[in-house]
Design a protein around this motif. Sequence first.
Motif, short mmCIF file in Angstrom:
data_model
loop_
_atom_site.label_atom_id
_atom_site.label_comp_id
_atom_site.label_asym_id
_atom_site.label_seq_id
_atom_site.Cartn_x
_atom_site.Cartn_y
_atom_site.Cartn_z
N PRO A 267 0.80 -1.23 0.00
CA PRO A 267 0.00 0.00 0.00
C PRO A 267 0.83 1.28 0.00
O PRO A 267 0.31 2.34 -0.33
N ARG A 268 2.13 1.17 0.31
CA ARG A 268 3.00 2.35 0.26
C ARG A 268 3.62 2.56 -1.11
O ARG A 268 4.17 3.63 -1.39
N GLY A 269 3.56 1.58 -1.97
CA GLY A 269 4.10 1.72 -3.32
C GLY A 269 5.60 1.89 -3.37
O GLY A 269 6.11 2.68 -4.16
N ARG A 270 6.32 1.12 -2.58
CA ARG A 270 7.77 1.28 -2.52
C ARG A 270 8.55 -0.03 -2.62
O ARG A 270 9.75 -0.02 -2.89
N THR A 271 7.90 -1.16 -2.42
CA THR A 271 8.58 -2.45 -2.45
C THR A 271 7.93 -3.36 -3.47
O THR A 271 6.73 -3.65 -3.37
N VAL A 272 8.70 -3.80 -4.45
CA VAL A 272 8.21 -4.66 -5.52
C VAL A 272 8.81 -6.05 -5.33
O VAL A 272 9.99 -6.19 -5.02
N LEU A 273 8.00 -7.06 -5.54
CA LEU A 273 8.53 -8.42 -5.56
C LEU A 273 8.95 -8.76 -6.98
O LEU A 273 8.15 -8.81 -7.90
N GLY A 274 10.24 -8.97 -7.15
CA GLY A 274 10.74 -9.52 -8.39
C GLY A 274 11.18 -8.52 -9.44
O GLY A 274 10.86 -7.34 -9.41
N THR A 275 11.93 -9.08 -10.38
CA THR A 275 12.30 -8.40 -11.61
C THR A 275 12.09 -9.39 -12.74
O THR A 275 12.36 -10.59 -12.58
N LEU A 276 11.57 -8.93 -13.87
CA LEU A 276 11.15 -9.81 -14.95
C LEU A 276 11.77 -9.41 -16.28
O LEU A 276 11.93 -8.23 -16.56
N ASN A 277 12.06 -10.42 -17.08
CA ASN A 277 12.48 -10.23 -18.46
C ASN A 277 13.67 -9.29 -18.58
O ASN A 277 13.68 -8.38 -19.41
N ASN A 278 14.67 -9.52 -17.75
CA ASN A 278 15.89 -8.70 -17.80
C ASN A 278 16.68 -9.04 -19.04
O ASN A 278 17.17 -10.16 -19.19
N CYS A 279 16.84 -8.07 -19.89
CA CYS A 279 17.53 -8.29 -21.17
C CYS A 279 18.98 -7.86 -21.02
O CYS A 279 19.73 -8.42 -20.26
N SER A 280 19.38 -6.81 -21.72
CA SER A 280 20.75 -6.35 -21.58
C SER A 280 20.83 -5.38 -20.41
O SER A 280 19.87 -5.19 -19.67
N GLY A 281 21.98 -4.75 -20.25
CA GLY A 281 22.17 -3.87 -19.11
C GLY A 281 23.40 -3.02 -19.27
O GLY A 281 23.76 -2.63 -20.38
N GLY A 282 24.07 -2.72 -18.16
CA GLY A 282 25.26 -1.90 -18.20
C GLY A 282 26.03 -2.02 -16.91
O GLY A 282 25.52 -2.50 -15.90
N THR A 283 27.28 -1.57 -16.95
CA THR A 283 28.15 -1.55 -15.78
C THR A 283 28.53 -0.10 -15.50
O THR A 283 28.97 0.61 -16.40
N THR A 284 28.35 0.34 -14.27
CA THR A 284 28.58 1.74 -13.94
C THR A 284 30.02 1.98 -13.52
O THR A 284 30.70 1.08 -13.03
N PRO A 285 30.50 3.22 -13.66
CA PRO A 285 31.86 3.54 -13.20
C PRO A 285 32.01 3.45 -11.68
O PRO A 285 33.13 3.45 -11.18
N TRP A 286 30.89 3.40 -10.95
CA TRP A 286 30.97 3.33 -9.49
C TRP A 286 30.76 1.91 -8.97
O TRP A 286 30.58 1.69 -7.77
N GLY A 287 30.80 0.91 -9.86
CA GLY A 287 30.87 -0.48 -9.41
C GLY A 287 29.55 -1.18 -9.21
O GLY A 287 29.50 -2.22 -8.54
N THR A 288 28.48 -0.68 -9.81
CA THR A 288 27.20 -1.39 -9.77
C THR A 288 26.85 -1.85 -11.17
O THR A 288 27.52 -1.50 -12.15
N THR A 289 25.78 -2.63 -11.28
CA THR A 289 25.33 -3.07 -12.59
C THR A 289 23.88 -2.63 -12.80
O THR A 289 23.11 -2.51 -11.85
N LEU A 290 23.54 -2.38 -14.05
CA LEU A 290 22.20 -1.96 -14.44
C LEU A 290 21.56 -3.04 -15.29
O LEU A 290 22.23 -3.66 -16.13
N HIS A 291 20.25 -3.25 -15.10
CA HIS A 291 19.54 -4.35 -15.74
C HIS A 291 18.20 -3.85 -16.27
O HIS A 291 17.40 -3.30 -15.52
N GLY A 292 17.97 -4.04 -17.57
CA GLY A 292 16.76 -3.52 -18.20
C GLY A 292 15.63 -4.53 -18.20
O GLY A 292 15.78 -5.63 -18.73
N GLU A 293 14.49 -4.14 -17.61
CA GLU A 293 13.29 -4.99 -17.66
C GLU A 293 12.61 -4.74 -19.01
O GLU A 293 12.15 -3.63 -19.28
N GLU A 294 12.52 -5.77 -19.83
CA GLU A 294 12.06 -5.57 -21.21
C GLU A 294 10.62 -6.02 -21.40
O GLU A 294 9.69 -5.26 -21.11
N ASN A 295 10.39 -7.22 -21.88
CA ASN A 295 9.03 -7.64 -22.28
C ASN A 295 8.19 -8.09 -21.09
O ASN A 295 7.66 -9.20 -21.05
N PHE A 296 8.03 -7.19 -20.14
CA PHE A 296 7.27 -7.50 -18.92
C PHE A 296 5.79 -7.67 -19.20
O PHE A 296 5.05 -8.29 -18.41
#
Length: 696
Positions: free
Chosen positions: A260-289
Amino acid sequence: MRKTLPLIGSHNGGRAALTCRFRCGDACFQEVPNTSSNEYVGDVIAGALSRRSMLRTAAVVTVAAATAGTVVGSGAPQAAAATPSGAATGVAHKGDKGARGLRFTPVAPNTADRVTVPEGHAQNVVISWGQPILRGAPAFDPDKQSAKAQAGQFGYNNDFLSLLPLHGEHGRQVLVANHEYTDEILMFKGYDPQNPTREQVETAWAAHGLSVVVVEESRRSGRLSAVTRHQLNRRLTATSEFRLSGPVAGSALVRTKADPRGRTVLGTLNNCSGGTTPWGTTLHGEENFNQYFANAAKVTDPATAARLKRYGVTGEASERKWERFDDRFDLAKEPNEANRFGWVVELDPYDPESTPRKRTALGRFKHEAAQPRLTDDGRPVVYMGDDEKFDYFYKFVSSKRVAKGRSRAAHEHNLTLLDEGTLYVARLTGNSPAAEIDGTGKLPADGEFDGGGEWLPLATAGPHGAVSHVDGMTAEEVYLFTRFAGDKVGATKMDRPEDIEPSPHSGKVYVALTNNSDRGKAGKAPVDEANPRNLNKHGQILELTEHRGRAEATTFGWSLFLVAGDPDDPATYFAGFPKDRVSPISCPDNVAFDPHGNLWISTDGNALGTHDGLFGVATRGERRGELKQFLTMPNGAETCGPLVQDRRVLVSVQHPGEVDGASVEKPASAWPDGPGRIVRPSVVSVWREDGCDIGV
């Protein structure tokens, strides 16, 4: 006389119907979601033609046919190679070694059920679906699959790959992988698509998501192997907790009964490509959700129904029938749940206790990728594609600078970089008169498909709220329904913009446009200079140069760097390089750069009659446009997640054996473990047998 390869497949490019069914919910056979009437602004005034030189000429060089490379696994007998005339399939002539980083014998196009690599190279399977990576996880047993087991094992259909350094552990790195989707027909014996069991559904939930696994390299080769049960190893699935961050967090449009607060999601779906950040994290694109949600047809609110339709969420029952086991996949019961997917996810792979964040300031659409670069003053700029016919490509410019160093304070600051800044969408203008863009792919009079463009601002998020730059839309609406914002400002409709990568060497940005079989059809967008072929089966790659090379610029120049297909086809173009000296390529998808500045391209749905593969192409110098095929995939597989280091090349072999009519009982591939074993998506490492760097 050599024959041009046939165009095959009624699906997108040469993709199997089974792939379309499970990967994107048959998106190509649904109504195109973008029905806006955006006009292309390519009809510029006379006299605006580019002054670029015509195509350079070069001597014809005859090349010999290549032999096949090394093999992992015991596949089916090799089919005869299909080689178009013009394919660079042999050893280069003496003194003609190729661009630095690309000095290898090109692999001939083929239909072998294996990973084929160049002569003098070796390979190994790094990790496969089901391999245990967490403590307590059992060994993979295809006959005893369970959600509990899968949650501790490497997931299914690996896509994006990132390798990060592991300080303090010599010879080890951290591998992060996306798991895009599941194909239950190839996972479970006796699978009934109309009546999946709860165990099958929950196992599929656990096979989605992300994997973090430490890998160890051999001292004498490029071989990598997984370090099982390392403290950094982690699985994130369709039921793990993710945090909404940025301007949409807490919005009424992302609240549900369970949240009910709209802040916590269960799961990530259909992660396609992504990216690596200069600060040491990774990015993941949710595609055909869109394909995971049921009963969109039962939604009665007109505004909600229109929004769902624009994102391709249609119909009643879903393919996987997840709505039978969790109400959040039933839009008649939880109409906001779909709004909680379609984001870019940021993961800290060095902190296994951290909660990944869905970065809402980057907009919501079918994210193929998200690759950052930095402005001169240290602010991240993230480039993103929306993988749908006639949709758009975007960038986000952060208002915050990266904090240097490895302190806790710097780390915490850097985890806020993607919550504040401006989101833009691209509009392109062609340099040539409309009459010269006739739909055949014939080059215009100035010898190049090129022009200019502008980044149109959509919304800006700041520390005290967000501001919309789109008339008639609030900032919240812009971020949640970004496609509508692109429609309203008149963004350019592209031929499926997928991966977008800025070159770390030149700063130029490369956009993979995979294909668009609807381009030029009645009632659909006509050709334009950036998308110059009707019924585009093969795709193209656009090269974008920001104004004065500044990543935060709001204007840019562009040209088509590569127009894919058989080199014998007049409608192909390889940056002006002689076409009798390049490999044939179709349906570019993911792209990456090697240490020498060459662009590496993986393909998805090759429409030339041979298997998908990985290609390297020079982006600068006298060999600009020289393209060579480095490897090919097994039956039914797509090339994903390319990662090119000095000593090795990594690829994801996604959905091997995904051929129409295939099943566990009737496999279409024997890769990677040989006949009688279940087909398993895997990560493969390739290196030179002599221990030298790749391509030098």
